[in-house]
Design a protein around this motif. Structure first.
Motif, PDB file in Angstrom:
ATOM      1  N   CYS A   1     -10.075  -9.591  -0.309  1.00 50.73           N
ATOM      2  CA  CYS A   1     -10.895  -9.191   1.236  1.00 50.73           C
ATOM      3  C   CYS A   1     -11.048 -10.437   0.863  1.00 50.73           C
ATOM      4  O   CYS A   1     -10.092 -11.299   2.582  1.00 50.73           O
ATOM      5  N   ASP A   2     -10.172 -11.807   0.169  1.00 54.01           N
ATOM      6  CA  ASP A   2     -10.461 -13.153   1.049  1.00 54.01           C
ATOM      7  C   ASP A   2      -8.844 -13.366   1.285  1.00 54.01           C
ATOM      8  O   ASP A   2      -8.512 -13.727   2.414  1.00 54.01           O
ATOM      9  N   ASP A   3      -7.851 -13.083   0.516  1.00 52.91           N
ATOM     10  CA  ASP A   3      -6.585 -13.282   1.017  1.00 52.91           C
ATOM     11  C   ASP A   3      -6.444 -12.000   2.374  1.00 52.91           C
ATOM     12  O   ASP A   3      -5.373 -12.335   2.870  1.00 52.91           O
ATOM     13  N   MET A   4      -7.118 -11.013   2.362  1.00 51.57           N
ATOM     14  CA  MET A   4      -6.684 -10.108   4.060  1.00 51.57           C
ATOM     15  C   MET A   4      -7.274 -11.308   5.040  1.00 51.57           C
ATOM     16  O   MET A   4      -7.115 -10.920   6.643  1.00 51.57           O
TER      17      MET A   4
ATOM     18  N   TRP B   1      -4.344  -9.154  -8.745  1.00 52.34           N
ATOM     19  CA  TRP B   1      -4.796  -9.465  -6.852  1.00 52.34           C
ATOM     20  C   TRP B   1      -6.013  -9.602  -6.958  1.00 52.34           C
ATOM     21  O   TRP B   1      -7.113  -8.735  -7.171  1.00 52.34           O
ATOM     22  N   ALA B   2      -6.119 -11.423  -7.105  1.00 49.72           N
ATOM     23  CA  ALA B   2      -7.678 -11.771  -7.746  1.00 49.72           C
ATOM     24  C   ALA B   2      -8.852 -11.793  -6.701  1.00 49.72           C
ATOM     25  O   ALA B   2      -9.775 -11.429  -6.672  1.00 49.72           O
TER      26      ALA B   2
ATOM     27  N   PRO C   1       4.414   0.138 -14.113  1.00 53.83           N
ATOM     28  CA  PRO C   1       4.732  -1.258 -14.631  1.00 53.83           C
ATOM     29  C   PRO C   1       3.411  -2.389 -14.270  1.00 53.83           C
ATOM     30  O   PRO C   1       3.986  -2.171 -12.790  1.00 53.83           O
ATOM     31  N   VAL C   2       3.223  -3.043 -14.829  1.00 55.96           N
ATOM     32  CA  VAL C   2       1.718  -4.092 -14.234  1.00 55.96           C
ATOM     33  C   VAL C   2       2.273  -5.012 -13.417  1.00 55.96           C
ATOM     34  O   VAL C   2       1.804  -5.696 -12.333  1.00 55.96           O
ATOM     35  N   GLU C   3       3.711  -5.385 -14.645  1.00 54.13           N
ATOM     36  CA  GLU C   3       4.619  -6.451 -13.343  1.00 54.13           C
ATOM     37  C   GLU C   3       5.074  -6.373 -11.682  1.00 54.13           C
ATOM     38  O   GLU C   3       5.642  -7.082 -11.089  1.00 54.13           O
ATOM     39  N   GLN C   4       5.009  -4.856 -11.297  1.00 53.82           N
ATOM     40  CA  GLN C   4       5.318  -4.412 -10.196  1.00 53.82           C
ATOM     41  C   GLN C   4       4.363  -3.449  -9.249  1.00 53.82           C
ATOM     42  O   GLN C   4       4.562  -3.516  -7.893  1.00 53.82           O
ATOM     43  N   GLN C   5       3.151  -4.712  -9.619  1.00 51.25           N
ATOM     44  CA  GLN C   5       2.092  -4.237  -8.615  1.00 51.25           C
ATOM     45  C   GLN C   5       1.743  -4.837  -7.392  1.00 51.25           C
ATOM     46  O   GLN C   5       1.123  -4.972  -6.376  1.00 51.25           O
ATOM     47  N   LEU C   6       2.204  -6.383  -7.371  1.00 53.43           N
ATOM     48  CA  LEU C   6       2.117  -7.481  -6.681  1.00 53.43           C
ATOM     49  C   LEU C   6       3.165  -7.191  -5.715  1.00 53.43           C
ATOM     50  O   LEU C   6       2.597  -6.881  -4.486  1.00 53.43           O
ATOM     51  N   PRO C   7       4.390  -6.767  -6.088  1.00 53.80           N
ATOM     52  CA  PRO C   7       5.906  -6.438  -5.632  1.00 53.80           C
ATOM     53  C   PRO C   7       5.216  -5.503  -4.552  1.00 53.80           C
ATOM     54  O   PRO C   7       5.476  -4.973  -2.790  1.00 53.80           O
TER      55      PRO C   7
ATOM     56  N   ASP D   1      -7.520   1.205  -3.054  1.00 54.42           N
ATOM     57  CA  ASP D   1      -6.889   1.589  -4.348  1.00 54.42           C
ATOM     58  C   ASP D   1      -6.234   0.865  -5.468  1.00 54.42           C
ATOM     59  O   ASP D   1      -6.809   0.768  -6.443  1.00 54.42           O
ATOM     60  N   LEU D   2      -5.524   0.099  -4.150  1.00 51.73           N
ATOM     61  CA  LEU D   2      -4.914  -0.716  -5.529  1.00 51.73           C
ATOM     62  C   LEU D   2      -5.423  -2.069  -5.925  1.00 51.73           C
ATOM     63  O   LEU D   2      -5.509  -2.331  -7.253  1.00 51.73           O
ATOM     64  N   ALA D   3      -6.356  -2.216  -5.533  1.00 56.31           N
ATOM     65  CA  ALA D   3      -7.357  -3.807  -5.192  1.00 56.31           C
ATOM     66  C   ALA D   3      -8.116  -3.942  -6.708  1.00 56.31           C
ATOM     67  O   ALA D   3      -8.401  -4.492  -7.428  1.00 56.31           O
ATOM     68  N   LEU D   4      -8.639  -2.193  -6.158  1.00 56.33           N
ATOM     69  CA  LEU D   4      -9.889  -1.907  -7.006  1.00 56.33           C
ATOM     70  C   LEU D   4      -9.671  -1.489  -8.574  1.00 56.33           C
ATOM     71  O   LEU D   4     -10.309  -2.029  -9.659  1.00 56.33           O
TER      72      LEU D   4
END
Length: 931
Positions: free
Chosen positions: A129-132, A125-126, A80-86, A117-120
């Motif tokens: 690269c900046d976050d990392m 995930w806005a 589910p989309v809402e589980q991608q950031l967790p 792959d998740l970020a792309l």
């Protein structure tokens, strides 16, 4: 929770088996289970638990990281989309804990790939690269993790398997400058370690390859200077070389920019002194050579436009080409090809003179490299093979020299080198052989009408020392210039003698060269060699047993070219003259009162192969002289005697089969008519006793010959009984054979049976389809699909598809429809397994045709049941369950509306799904192998 714990334990046990169980079968089963597990939804949570548990062993952590990466890549829709950031946050936490654990490098690599792959793919995930950079870029201990992510992010942005989200569809350009800034900051940081520098270079390289950086900025960036400055450092050298090569490659479109050329070329030319300084270090030379040649290849148009300014770069590459390490020299080969192509043929403008001088020197360098080592006999077999391969590659560079300098000039240089060597008191054979080899290599560039240097070369041959290596090279020079010899027949007498003398030398390579030269000379000088046929006949009858069989076959083929150029009557007499001694040899053994020893039988097999060689080249006489009409009966009487006594010997059967096949093609049906009944009877009965495929082969060829001769008209009753009787006989015998053997154990028989059945269906359908053995023949052809050879699978499917197409003929439909109903289940299971596990992908049209006919000939509920059963037999690691369900749905749709595209889409979708599963499995095994 108990269920989750159980799943974890099963995974760990499978990994234990995969890595530590000595039993191969157990490892295979464990690997298949793990691959199937990776497709499941539960793999998300199980692998998450394994990653976050500190006691998980290394193989468990690596497998879990790789599996989550694989699921993000292929199965993100399960989450589910809402589980991608967790999920992202969990992976980030795992990065921190993994860094301090043993074997962390491979696990971190998989985690970084998963995050990339998740970020792309995710819009959640806005700004990854900046976050990392904010998370891991401030603490020196976490900088390696950041650099690993940045490298992975750039690489995965170019991964065709990644479905980029809308925010990344236009590339990753917005993040590039930010990444470039942080990489520049690190490379200039005080106290930076070599490991960090290498990681910076690797990350920079990955981002350069994305093509997002404005090319002119590359060489203005401090990182570009840092790459050159890193070259003196042993720990940084390889990473710097790799990155520089990629930077140069990416700037190839800027070659028209003078400012660019003025900035980068001096930096490259400044590397030239390093070639001398490190001449004892081949690894260093290889690196510098890679940089220089990459520049030369990418900037070849600049070299042509500005030859004076670019000359130092070309000189540096020439210095690499002269390096004695023959593993390094080939790095330059493509550069010489590119420059030669860009320059064109023999440029005469004065500004190109220095470049032409380099090519002249290059020819000398290459010829020096061609020299066999003084202790050639002490080389291993592999070393000798490698050197021969290398010599042929160098021959291509000699052709580049010819392209630029002109073939006459290059031939003259090689000729002068031979003459100079002959003028020495005791030259080594290598000094003569190498330039001779170069003459042969450059032959493709030489005009056959050239009379400037070739006459001198031919006149020089008699003066060459009689050394085997020199004789070998000289004979091959003759073979290369036979088109020129055809224009100068006055040379043929000596050249034929020179070639023939090669057969007298106790050296297999020289004899092989002589056979090849004889073949080329007879091809190109056919008319001029007709008067020499008496000498050639004497040669074949007196020297045949002394020569290697492969060489004699080439000689026979060579003579065949002469015979094929003669008038029909003369050619027929000549062919008979050369073939009669061979037939007599066969007859003497076939009719002898006692069994022949093995040596004599081998001579018989050789004689048959030589007969085949004559017939294969001569092809046919049109029209066939009347004197030849009885030949099939005379020759087959001899062959029949031989088969009757020695059919149990495979090599005899194969040779007889080849001659019979050639005879079927050589003679018209009118000449063959009397021998077809005994041939068919003998082929069928001998197959029953030997099970050799060659007898099937001939039966199929006869069917094709008869079918072609009737021009589609029906055969007579007697002919029908004859030809169909042979087919039914071998079909029944093959069915009996398959009760004791598996099809995969007799692949040659299965292949030739499918070809035979195809020949009958194609040429003699009216007689074949009504046969009572049609069902058995279909079953035998289905069995052929179990053989792994692609060509067998293709002919079997072609045959079944051809049979299915006969359903459209009303007179055949009642005969064929029950057969497809009878074997429908068997076919369905095999075809579904095949297209997902091994069939060539270019057979999908045949598969669709056959499945269409199966679905037309059987009740829909039966077809659906067979489909489900066939899919269930395919392992889950090779085809996920959801894909199986999708195919079943499409098949149901097809059965409801056969005229639509549902079946086509279903088959194509199944093949794509299986390809993805295979790709996923390969990636998994590759990743797990990194531990």
């Amino acid at each position: 929770m108990a269920c989750q714990d159980q799943s974890i334990q099963v995974v760990l046990q499978a990994l234990q088996t995969l890595y530590h169980d000595p039993q191969g079968d157990a490892k295979k089963r464990a690997n298949e289970w793990l691959e199937e597990f990776q497709h499941s939804v539960e793999a998300w949570q199980t692998c998450h638990s394994l990653l976050t548990e500190s006691s998980t062993p290394l193989e468990g952590r690596l497998f879990s990281a790789q599996t989550i990466r694989s699921k993000i890549l292929y199965d993100l829709s399960q989450l589910p989309v809402e589980q991608q950031l967790p999920l992202r946050d969990s992976l980030l936490s795992s990065l921190v804990t993994t860094a301090s654990q043993p074997g962390s490098r491979a696990v971190i690599r998989q985690l970084c790939l998963a995050l990339s792959d998740l970020a792309l793919q995710s819009s959640q995930w806005a700004d990854p690269c900046d976050d990392m950079i904010k998370r891991y870029g401030q603490d020196p201990s976490t900088v390696p993790t950041l650099l690993a992510f940045l490298q992975s992010f750039a690489e995965e942005s170019m991964n065709s398997r990644v479905a980029l989200s809308s925010q990344y569809l236009d590339g990753i350009g917005p993040a590039f400058q930010q990444v470039l800034n942080i990489l520049t900051l690190y490379i200039n940081a005080p106290g930076i370690t070599s490991d960090i520098q290498v990681a910076v270079f690797e990350s920079f390289r990955s981002w350069i390859i994305t093509g997002e950086m404005e090319q002119h900025l590359m060489i203005e960036n401090p990182l570009f200077n840092a790459l050159f400055e890193a070259l003196p450092s042993d720990p940084l050298f390889d990473a710097a070389v790799d990155a520089l090569c990629d930077v140069i490659h990416e700037t190839r479109e800027l070659v028209s920019n003078p400012q660019f050329v003025s900035l980068i070329i001096p930096r490259l030319v400044a590397l030239r002194p390093q070639l001398e300084e490190h001449k004892e270090d081949p690894d260093r030379i290889r690196g510098y050579c890679r940089i220089l040649c990459e520049a030369g290849e990418c900037y070849n148009s600049v070299i042509v436009k500005h030859p004076t300014e670019m000359l130092p770069l070309v000189e540096a590459i020439a210095q690499c080409a002269a390096y004695p390490d023959l593993d390094i020299v080939p790095i330059t080969f493509n550069f010489w090809y590119e420059v030669a192509t860009a320059l064109g043929r023999q440029p005469i403008e004065p500004q190109f003179k220095p470049l032409l001088d380099i090519f002249e020197s290059l020819q000398t360098v290459i010829i020096n490299h061609l020299h066999f080592p003084p202790d050639n006999d002490s080389q291993t077999a592999q070393e000798r093979d490698d050197f021969r391969t290398f010599r042929h590659r160098m021959g291509d560079t000699l052709k580049d020299c010819c392209h630029v300098l002109g073939a006459p000039s290059c031939l003259r240089k090689s000729y002068d080198l031979v003459v100079a060597a002959l003028g020495k008191p005791s030259p080594s054979w290598q000094e003569i052989e190498a330039p001779l080899f170069s003459m042969r290599s450059m032959g493709a560039q030489v005009d056959p009408n050239d009379d400037e240097i070739l006459p001198h070369i031919m006149e020089m041959l008699p003066r060459l020392p009689d050394h085997p290596r020199i004789r070998y090279a000289a004979i091959l020079v003759i073979s290369r210039y036979t088109a020129w010899i055809d224009r100068h027949p006055e040379n043929i007498t000596f050249q034929l003698q020179y070639i023939s003398a090669g057969f007298e030398m106790a050296n297999e390579e020289v004899a092989a060269a002589a056979a090849q030269a004889m073949k080329f000379m007879c091809q190109d000088c056919q008319q001029h060699l007709v008067p020499f046929l008496p000498q050639l006949f004497t040669f074949t009858t007196t020297a045949g047993d002394r020569l290697d069989q492969a060489d004699m076959v080439e000689v026979c083929e060579a003579i065949g070219y002469i015979i094929s150029s003669m008038p029909v009557e003369d050619g027929a007499r000549a062919l008979q003259q050369f073939c009669e001694p061979l037939i007599q040899r066969v007859q003497s053994v076939a009719s002898a009162s006692t069994e022949a020893p093995k040596a004599e039988l081998q001579k018989v097999a050789d004689a048959l192969e030589r007969l085949d060689a004559f017939l294969s080249v001569v092809g046919e006489f049109d029209p066939l002289p009347s004197s030849c009409m009885a030949t099939p009966q005379t020759v087959y009487a001899v062959l029949d005697q031989l088969i009757a006594r020695y059919s149990h010997l495979y090599y005899i059967s194969e040779r007889v089969g080849s001659v019979l096949r050639r005879g079927l093609a050589f003679f018209p049906i009118t000449a063959l008519q009397p021998v077809l009944p005994p041939v068919l009877e003998r082929m069928a009965s001998t197959f029953a006793t030997t099970h050799y495929a060659s007898y099937l082969w001939i039966i199929g060829k006869i069917a094709g010959k008869l079918g072609a001769s009737t021009s589609g008209a029906a055969l007579g009753a007697a002919e029908t009984r004859l030809v169909i009787g042979a087919f039914e006989s071998v079909t029944t015998e093959l069915e009996r054979l398959l009760t004791t053997k598996q099809a995969i154990e007799i692949p040659d028989v299965m292949d030739d049976y499918a070809h035979t059945f195809m020949s009958y269906l194609t040429h003699l359908s009216d007689a074949t389809v009504p046969s009572p053995c049609l069902s058995t023949a279909t079953h035998m052809t289905i069995n052929a699909l179990a053989c792994p050879a692609p060509e067998t699978i293709i002919i079997a499917l072609d045959t079944l598809a051809t049979l299915s197409q006969r359903l459209s003929h009303p007179q055949f439909q009642p005969l064929i429809q029950p057969i497809f109903a009878q074997w429908g289940k068997h076919l369905m299971i095999i075809l579904l397994s095949g297209i997902t596990q091994g069939f060539p992908e270019d057979v999908l049209e045949q598969v669709r045709d056959i499945l269409t006919r199966v679905s037309q000939c059987s009740p829909p509920e039966a077809v659906e049941a067979w489909t489900v059963e066939g899919l269930e037999k395919i392992p889950g690691n090779l085809l996920p369950q959801n894909e199986k369900q999708a195919f079943v749905s499409k098949m149901h749709e097809h059965l409801l509306a056969p005229e639509g595209d549902a079946l086509r889409n279903a088959v194509n979708g199944l093949v794509r799904a299986a390809r993805r599963a295979r790709d996923r499995g390969r990636q998994s095994r590759k990743s797990l192998g990194a531990m």
